[in-house]
Design a protein around this motif. Structure first.
Motif, PDB file in Angstrom:
ATOM      1  N   ILE A 102      21.863 -14.350 -33.990  1.00 39.61           N
ATOM      2  CA  ILE A 102      21.502 -15.829 -33.795  1.00 39.61           C
ATOM      3  C   ILE A 102      22.881 -16.452 -34.330  1.00 39.61           C
ATOM      4  CG2 ILE A 102      20.377 -17.818 -34.994  1.00 39.61           C
ATOM      5  CD1 ILE A 102      17.930 -15.869 -35.044  1.00 39.61           C
ATOM      6  N   LEU A 103      23.474 -16.065 -35.374  1.00 39.85           N
ATOM      7  CA  LEU A 103      24.627 -16.740 -35.674  1.00 39.85           C
ATOM      8  C   LEU A 103      25.904 -16.776 -34.587  1.00 39.85           C
ATOM      9  CD1 LEU A 103      25.138 -15.864 -39.551  1.00 39.85           C
ATOM     10  CD2 LEU A 103      24.752 -18.180 -38.417  1.00 39.85           C
ATOM     11  N   ARG A 104      25.888 -15.626 -33.920  1.00 41.89           N
ATOM     12  CA  ARG A 104      26.959 -15.452 -33.224  1.00 41.89           C
ATOM     13  C   ARG A 104      26.580 -16.341 -31.855  1.00 41.89           C
ATOM     14  NH1 ARG A 104      26.621  -9.804 -34.428  1.00 41.89           N
ATOM     15  NH2 ARG A 104      25.163  -9.416 -32.773  1.00 41.89           N
ATOM     16  N   ALA A 105      25.433 -16.338 -31.702  1.00 40.76           N
ATOM     17  CA  ALA A 105      25.172 -17.522 -30.304  1.00 40.76           C
ATOM     18  C   ALA A 105      25.002 -18.922 -30.969  1.00 40.76           C
ATOM     19  CB  ALA A 105      23.529 -17.187 -29.884  1.00 40.76           C
ATOM     20  N   ALA A 106      24.903 -19.231 -32.101  1.00 40.75           N
ATOM     21  CA  ALA A 106      24.933 -20.414 -32.677  1.00 40.75           C
ATOM     22  C   ALA A 106      26.662 -21.047 -32.515  1.00 40.75           C
ATOM     23  CB  ALA A 106      24.453 -20.698 -33.932  1.00 40.75           C
ATOM     24  N   ARG A 107      27.308 -19.996 -33.007  1.00 40.36           N
ATOM     25  CA  ARG A 107      28.755 -20.218 -33.130  1.00 40.36           C
ATOM     26  C   ARG A 107      29.277 -20.645 -31.726  1.00 40.36           C
ATOM     27  NH1 ARG A 107      29.975 -15.386 -37.443  1.00 40.36           N
ATOM     28  NH2 ARG A 107      29.524 -16.584 -39.298  1.00 40.36           N
ATOM     29  N   ARG A 108      28.969 -19.739 -30.618  1.00 41.36           N
ATOM     30  CA  ARG A 108      29.328 -20.198 -29.520  1.00 41.36           C
ATOM     31  C   ARG A 108      28.932 -21.321 -28.731  1.00 41.36           C
ATOM     32  NH1 ARG A 108      28.018 -14.327 -28.829  1.00 41.36           N
ATOM     33  NH2 ARG A 108      26.006 -15.130 -28.098  1.00 41.36           N
ATOM     34  N   ALA A 109      27.762 -21.731 -29.109  1.00 41.36           N
ATOM     35  CA  ALA A 109      26.939 -22.893 -28.791  1.00 41.36           C
ATOM     36  C   ALA A 109      27.692 -23.952 -29.329  1.00 41.36           C
ATOM     37  CB  ALA A 109      25.540 -23.080 -29.111  1.00 41.36           C
ATOM     38  N   GLU A 130      20.122 -29.045 -37.503  1.00 39.01           N
ATOM     39  CA  GLU A 130      21.166 -29.370 -38.681  1.00 39.01           C
ATOM     40  C   GLU A 130      21.570 -28.248 -39.570  1.00 39.01           C
ATOM     41  OE1 GLU A 130      21.302 -32.748 -42.197  1.00 39.01           O
ATOM     42  OE2 GLU A 130      19.714 -32.728 -40.770  1.00 39.01           O
ATOM     43  N   GLU A 131      20.573 -27.678 -39.938  1.00 36.68           N
ATOM     44  CA  GLU A 131      20.742 -26.554 -40.908  1.00 36.68           C
ATOM     45  C   GLU A 131      21.411 -25.335 -40.389  1.00 36.68           C
ATOM     46  OE1 GLU A 131      17.037 -26.755 -44.049  1.00 36.68           O
ATOM     47  OE2 GLU A 131      16.684 -26.680 -41.800  1.00 36.68           O
ATOM     48  N   LEU A 132      21.297 -25.143 -39.185  1.00 36.75           N
ATOM     49  CA  LEU A 132      21.856 -24.099 -38.472  1.00 36.75           C
ATOM     50  C   LEU A 132      23.529 -24.458 -38.113  1.00 36.75           C
ATOM     51  CD1 LEU A 132      22.017 -21.267 -37.224  1.00 36.75           C
ATOM     52  CD2 LEU A 132      21.012 -22.388 -35.119  1.00 36.75           C
ATOM     53  N   PHE A 133      23.628 -25.651 -37.939  1.00 41.31           N
ATOM     54  CA  PHE A 133      25.027 -26.237 -37.738  1.00 41.31           C
ATOM     55  C   PHE A 133      25.781 -26.118 -38.921  1.00 41.31           C
ATOM     56  CE2 PHE A 133      28.261 -29.639 -37.802  1.00 41.31           C
ATOM     57  CZ  PHE A 133      28.782 -29.520 -36.791  1.00 41.31           C
ATOM     58  N   ASN A 134      25.106 -26.601 -39.935  1.00 39.76           N
ATOM     59  CA  ASN A 134      25.678 -26.322 -41.251  1.00 39.76           C
ATOM     60  C   ASN A 134      26.129 -25.028 -41.732  1.00 39.76           C
ATOM     61  OD1 ASN A 134      25.524 -29.296 -41.809  1.00 39.76           O
ATOM     62  ND2 ASN A 134      23.760 -29.161 -42.941  1.00 39.76           N
ATOM     63  N   THR A 135      25.292 -24.005 -41.358  1.00 30.51           N
ATOM     64  CA  THR A 135      25.746 -22.509 -41.700  1.00 30.51           C
ATOM     65  C   THR A 135      27.061 -22.180 -40.637  1.00 30.51           C
ATOM     66  OG1 THR A 135      23.525 -22.041 -42.083  1.00 30.51           O
ATOM     67  CG2 THR A 135      24.876 -20.238 -41.265  1.00 30.51           C
ATOM     68  N   ALA A 159      27.019 -33.821 -40.939  1.00 26.02           N
ATOM     69  CA  ALA A 159      28.262 -33.591 -42.003  1.00 26.02           C
ATOM     70  C   ALA A 159      27.871 -32.082 -42.515  1.00 26.02           C
ATOM     71  CB  ALA A 159      28.833 -34.674 -42.816  1.00 26.02           C
ATOM     72  N   PRO A 160      28.601 -31.209 -42.771  1.00 22.04           N
ATOM     73  CA  PRO A 160      28.158 -29.948 -43.211  1.00 22.04           C
ATOM     74  C   PRO A 160      28.016 -30.162 -44.853  1.00 22.04           C
ATOM     75  CG  PRO A 160      29.978 -29.425 -41.837  1.00 22.04           C
ATOM     76  CD  PRO A 160      29.741 -31.128 -41.796  1.00 22.04           C
ATOM     77  N   THR A 161      27.107 -29.720 -45.173  1.00 20.03           N
ATOM     78  CA  THR A 161      26.665 -29.711 -46.520  1.00 20.03           C
ATOM     79  C   THR A 161      26.635 -28.673 -47.563  1.00 20.03           C
ATOM     80  OG1 THR A 161      24.330 -29.606 -46.520  1.00 20.03           O
ATOM     81  CG2 THR A 161      25.336 -31.905 -46.154  1.00 20.03           C
ATOM     82  N   SER A 162      26.910 -28.761 -48.623  1.00 23.93           N
ATOM     83  CA  SER A 162      26.544 -27.343 -49.417  1.00 23.93           C
ATOM     84  C   SER A 162      25.208 -27.073 -50.034  1.00 23.93           C
ATOM     85  CB  SER A 162      27.531 -27.487 -50.949  1.00 23.93           C
ATOM     86  OG  SER A 162      27.345 -28.737 -51.507  1.00 23.93           O
ATOM     87  N   SER A 163      24.046 -28.089 -49.737  1.00 22.62           N
ATOM     88  CA  SER A 163      22.871 -27.719 -50.027  1.00 22.62           C
ATOM     89  C   SER A 163      22.179 -26.592 -49.527  1.00 22.62           C
ATOM     90  CB  SER A 163      22.023 -28.918 -49.705  1.00 22.62           C
ATOM     91  OG  SER A 163      21.958 -29.290 -48.056  1.00 22.62           O
ATOM     92  N   SER A 164      21.234 -25.800 -50.281  1.00 22.69           N
ATOM     93  CA  SER A 164      20.622 -24.798 -49.847  1.00 22.69           C
ATOM     94  C   SER A 164      19.461 -25.188 -48.666  1.00 22.69           C
ATOM     95  CB  SER A 164      20.033 -24.129 -50.801  1.00 22.69           C
ATOM     96  OG  SER A 164      19.131 -24.859 -51.816  1.00 22.69           O
TER      97      SER A 164
END
Length: 203
Positions: free
Chosen positions: A33-40, A73-78, A10-15
């Motif tokens: 990286i963010l664009r690729a992660a969003r697509r994935a 997990e942290e990349l998904f939360n971003t 579950a997305p969290t607000s932790s840093s």
């Protein structure tokens, strides 16, 4: 979700590692990286997404992905965090909010070469972990806008405004080389913002 499939966090607000770095870090590969992660994460189940695959799509090394974002997990939360985009989109007085949202959305698309909201559309119709993207969108975008609106039917109006913003992003993506590509953000707002403002002002 199928049996044996890994459960997305579950997305969290932790840093995490990404929180210390500003978006748009030039020359670092972070935006790629963010664009690729969003697509994935929007197109495939969480269990099928790998750091190595994201790195290959972004044209960087897996170690660079880990350096910027840490674990999957942290990349998904971003990717699932719409909060910064919503804060920027809604940062205007109500009387000028419609125009501000349109101009901000268009400018951010052009600066980032991606839409700050549109990734949620690719999760529609899926019943796996990608529903977390929709939950976070509702919480951070629609609910936040509902809280700002005056008058009656605030939740419905907020949903319609969010739909207008997603529609604008989808239209600009569909017609990447169309008339909208040559129009200034201000001119697009002249044509598009009145519909949003009428929903904002309605009592």
């Amino acid at each position: 979700m199928t049996s044996g499939q890994a459960t997305a966090p579950a997305p969290t607000s932790s840093s995490g590692p990404s929180s210390a770095r500003p978006a748009g870090d030039p020359g670092s590969g972070r935006d790629a990286i963010l664009r690729a992660a969003r697509r994935a994460f929007t197109q495939r189940p969480y269990a099928e997404v790998t750091i190595r695959g994201i790195a290959a799509d972004a044209g960087v090394s897996p170690s660079l992905v880990v350096k910027h974002f840490g674990r999957k997990e942290e990349l998904f939360n971003t990717v699932a965090d719409f909060g910064p985009a919503a804060a920027e989109l809604f940062d205007a007085p109500l009387a000028a909010l419609g125009r501000h949202m349109v101009v901000t959305l268009v400018n951010r698309r052009r600066e980032l070469q991606s839409d700050p909201l549109l990734r949620v559309v690719f999760s529609l119709g899926n019943r796996d972990e990608r529903s977390l993207l929709r939950d976070r969108f509702h919480e951070q975008v629609t609910d936040a806008l509902t809280a700002r609106l005056p008058g009656r039917e605030r939740a419905l109006r907020a949903e319609l405004i969010a739909g207008h913003l997603l529609g604008l992003g989808a239209t600009l993506s569909l017609h990447r080389e169309g008339a909208g590509a040559d129009a200034t953000a201000g001119h697009i707002a002249d044509l598009y913002a009145p519909a949003l403002q009428s929903l904002i002002d309605r009592r």
